[in-house]
Enzyme design. Sequence first.
Site, PDB file in Angstrom:
ATOM      1  N   THR A  36      -4.500  14.264  -1.055  1.00  0.00           N
ATOM      2  CA  THR A  36      -4.922  15.323  -1.639  1.00  0.00           C
ATOM      3  C   THR A  36      -5.359  16.554  -0.804  1.00  0.00           C
ATOM      4  O   THR A  36      -5.964  16.177   0.239  1.00  0.00           O
ATOM      5  CB  THR A  36      -6.374  14.987  -2.468  1.00  0.00           C
ATOM      6  OG1 THR A  36      -5.974  13.955  -3.693  1.00  0.00           O
ATOM      7  CG2 THR A  36      -6.991  16.085  -3.080  1.00  0.00           C
ATOM      8  N   HIS A 179      -0.884   6.507  -9.799  1.00  0.00           N
ATOM      9  CA  HIS A 179      -2.138   6.118  -8.930  1.00  0.00           C
ATOM     10  C   HIS A 179      -2.886   5.105  -9.568  1.00  0.00           C
ATOM     11  O   HIS A 179      -3.677   5.266 -10.408  1.00  0.00           O
ATOM     12  CB  HIS A 179      -2.759   7.563  -8.659  1.00  0.00           C
ATOM     13  CG  HIS A 179      -3.806   7.190  -7.571  1.00  0.00           C
ATOM     14  ND1 HIS A 179      -4.130   6.189  -6.980  1.00  0.00           N
ATOM     15  CD2 HIS A 179      -4.257   8.434  -6.702  1.00  0.00           C
ATOM     16  CE1 HIS A 179      -5.043   6.435  -6.031  1.00  0.00           C
ATOM     17  NE2 HIS A 179      -5.078   7.952  -5.993  1.00  0.00           N
ATOM     18  N   ALA A 181      -4.885   3.137  -7.661  1.00  0.00           N
ATOM     19  CA  ALA A 181      -5.673   2.646  -6.265  1.00  0.00           C
ATOM     20  C   ALA A 181      -7.013   3.289  -6.211  1.00  0.00           C
ATOM     21  O   ALA A 181      -7.303   4.210  -7.192  1.00  0.00           O
ATOM     22  CB  ALA A 181      -4.681   2.885  -5.225  1.00  0.00           C
ATOM     23  N   HIS A 182      -7.688   2.868  -5.140  1.00  0.00           N
ATOM     24  CA  HIS A 182      -8.651   3.443  -4.683  1.00  0.00           C
ATOM     25  C   HIS A 182     -10.090   3.548  -5.784  1.00  0.00           C
ATOM     26  O   HIS A 182     -10.682   4.608  -5.158  1.00  0.00           O
ATOM     27  CB  HIS A 182      -8.448   4.711  -4.407  1.00  0.00           C
ATOM     28  CG  HIS A 182      -7.181   4.454  -3.214  1.00  0.00           C
ATOM     29  ND1 HIS A 182      -6.516   5.769  -2.375  1.00  0.00           N
ATOM     30  CD2 HIS A 182      -6.693   3.550  -2.588  1.00  0.00           C
ATOM     31  CE1 HIS A 182      -5.560   5.407  -1.788  1.00  0.00           C
ATOM     32  NE2 HIS A 182      -5.892   3.957  -1.767  1.00  0.00           N
ATOM     33  N   TYR A 184      -9.862   4.736  -8.875  1.00  0.00           N
ATOM     34  CA  TYR A 184      -9.691   5.719  -9.858  1.00  0.00           C
ATOM     35  C   TYR A 184      -9.343   5.266 -11.225  1.00  0.00           C
ATOM     36  O   TYR A 184      -9.413   3.822 -11.363  1.00  0.00           O
ATOM     37  CB  TYR A 184      -8.413   6.766  -9.496  1.00  0.00           C
ATOM     38  CG  TYR A 184      -9.148   7.660  -8.266  1.00  0.00           C
ATOM     39  CD1 TYR A 184     -10.176   8.622  -8.333  1.00  0.00           C
ATOM     40  CD2 TYR A 184      -8.621   7.340  -7.214  1.00  0.00           C
ATOM     41  CE1 TYR A 184     -10.589   9.282  -7.558  1.00  0.00           C
ATOM     42  CE2 TYR A 184      -9.196   8.031  -6.075  1.00  0.00           C
ATOM     43  CZ  TYR A 184      -9.771   8.874  -6.022  1.00  0.00           C
ATOM     44  OH  TYR A 184     -10.427   9.778  -5.066  1.00  0.00           O
TER      45      TYR A 184
HETATM   46  C1  LIG Z   1      -6.979  13.888   3.093  1.00  0.00           C
HETATM   47  C2  LIG Z   1      -6.754  12.630   2.412  1.00  0.00           C
HETATM   48  C3  LIG Z   1      -6.299  12.565   1.205  1.00  0.00           C
HETATM   49  C4  LIG Z   1      -5.790  11.553   0.422  1.00  0.00           C
HETATM   50  N1  LIG Z   1      -5.415  11.765  -0.894  1.00  0.00           N
HETATM   51  C5  LIG Z   1      -4.898  10.605  -1.514  1.00  0.00           C
HETATM   52  C6  LIG Z   1      -4.404  10.804  -2.828  1.00  0.00           C
HETATM   53  O1  LIG Z   1      -4.366  11.962  -3.448  1.00  0.00           O
HETATM   54  N2  LIG Z   1      -3.981   9.602  -3.301  1.00  0.00           N
HETATM   55  C7  LIG Z   1      -3.762   8.623  -2.669  1.00  0.00           C
HETATM   56  O2  LIG Z   1      -3.443   7.494  -3.212  1.00  0.00           O
HETATM   57  N3  LIG Z   1      -4.140   8.205  -1.238  1.00  0.00           N
HETATM   58  C8  LIG Z   1      -4.773   9.425  -0.919  1.00  0.00           C
HETATM   59  N4  LIG Z   1      -5.194   9.128   0.515  1.00  0.00           N
HETATM   60  C9  LIG Z   1      -5.037   7.908   1.271  1.00  0.00           C
HETATM   61  C10 LIG Z   1      -3.741   8.046   2.028  1.00  0.00           C
HETATM   62  O3  LIG Z   1      -2.518   8.111   1.126  1.00  0.00           O
HETATM   63  C11 LIG Z   1      -3.259   6.915   2.797  1.00  0.00           C
HETATM   64  O4  LIG Z   1      -3.424   5.646   2.164  1.00  0.00           O
HETATM   65  C12 LIG Z   1      -4.667   6.720   3.885  1.00  0.00           C
HETATM   66  O5  LIG Z   1      -4.781   8.132   4.639  1.00  0.00           O
HETATM   67  C13 LIG Z   1      -4.462   5.756   5.032  1.00  0.00           C
HETATM   68  O6  LIG Z   1      -3.177   6.059   5.728  1.00  0.00           O
HETATM   69  P1  LIG Z   1      -3.264   6.672   7.172  1.00  0.00           P
HETATM   70  O7  LIG Z   1      -4.089   5.807   7.944  1.00  0.00           O
HETATM   71  O8  LIG Z   1      -1.817   7.048   7.704  1.00  0.00           O
HETATM   72  O9  LIG Z   1      -4.008   8.239   7.087  1.00  0.00           O
HETATM   73  C14 LIG Z   1      -5.782  10.412   1.128  1.00  0.00           C
HETATM   74  C15 LIG Z   1      -6.005  10.173   2.430  1.00  0.00           C
HETATM   75  C16 LIG Z   1      -6.583  11.346   3.279  1.00  0.00           C
HETATM   76  C17 LIG Z   1      -7.019  11.338   4.664  1.00  0.00           C
END
Ligand SMILES: Cc1cc2nc3c(=O)[nH]c(=O)nc-3n(C[C@H](O)[C@H](O)[C@H](O)COP(=O)(O)O)c2cc1C
Length: 375
Positions: A36, A179, A181-182, A184
């Site tokens: 995001t 989506h 996950a997380h 939501y």
């Molecule tokens: C700024 C930011 C925004 C994110 N937005 C989303 C999102 O919109 N949807 C989602 O499933 N995960 C989102 N995530 C999680 C990432 O997809 C990813 O799973 C997480 O950053 C771990 O990967 P990394 O260690 O390579 O950053 C977001 C992560 C970051 C850092």
Amino acid sequence: MTVTASAASRAAEILSRPVALNGLTVPNRIAMAPMTRMFSPNGVPGEDVRSYYARRAAAGVGLIVTEGTYVGHASAGQSDRVPRFHGGEQLAGWAQVAEAVHEAGGTIVPQLWHIGMVRQQGEPPFADAPAVGPSGIRVDGTEGTGRAMTRGDLDDVIGAFAEAAAAAERIGFDGVELHGAHGYLLDQFLWARTNRRTDAYGGDPVARTKFAAEIVAAVRATVSPDFPVIFRYSQWKQEAYDARLAETPDELEAILAPLAAAGVDAFHASTRRYWVPEFDGSDLNLAGWTKKLTGRPTITVGSVGLDGDFERAFQGEGASVQGIDNLLDRLERDEFDLVAVGRALLQDPQWAAKVLGNRTEELQPYDAQALKSLS
Ligand SMILES: Cc1cc2nc3c(=O)[nH]c(=O)nc-3n(C[C@H](O)[C@H](O)[C@H](O)COP(=O)(O)O)c2cc1C
């Protein structure tokens, strides 16, 4: 820096292999994780969003998973700067994003999103819509100002996901990611803490999966048979990092099997550190278990190329470069099929080119300043 030149050539060899997700051939194993960014005023992704994704595709990212983009339901989101996946102007913007990524040699799927009970303050154009979720309970366990979804709400949201998926295919995307996950909406149904329903959508893990499975089935019925449907899920939740949907492989299978049966072509198993074993007695991570239990291709994610947790990025913390030998070992063993990269790609549009091109000495540490612009 712990990345060596020989590891880099090995990286190129292992990561350069194409992989099929249903009818889509992804040119290599590197995916961009959905992130995001909130750079889409009025929900419209503009030229800056288009070049942000195209730059990464041109530098060798095989599959872009876009930032979460709201489906067409008034309660789906809350920010007017998060792109929407409905509406003429919004979809026209997205069509140009897909075209630009294709011109750059990449493939792209939108991440379709409904935030459910995470919604707090709505911005226009849906300022007054209520937060909705399985039981009107927020991820922190409190009763929010929202409400439990009615039969009508369930049907509306299922329809909104199906419409968004149909739009994705119509305007030139290569598939969709749902989506789940997380913490939501879809995950709020999967998780016992937020799902206290006593109807067919609550109770045991299979019942809690019913809503997500119905969304998958509706999407599947709407798009072409070879159009890939990816499902992202996680154990952890925003606001509850230690949460778990499943304590054992059997419990995980109870959730994944109905989703696979409903038509999921690939799973995206979201973890914060890809090297952490998911269950006792095996080195497999969550993506590895997902592949083993469902037979579907899977995407892993979590601190690829970096040491330092991603949640600290939101508190302004950076992370240093970390080698990917362990990741390559797992890919070579076919533990999973694709690797999603988040912060490292946010920081550096050239990350994939550097890894594939034996230029790992040029990899950059992550600096949370990168969140502030769309470079
Ligand atoms: C700024 C930011 C925004 C994110 N937005 C989303 C999102 O919109 N949807 C989602 O499933 N995960 C989102 N995530 C999680 C990432 O997809 C990813 O799973 C997480 O950053 C771990 O990967 P990394 O260690 O390579 O950053 C977001 C992560 C970051 C850092």
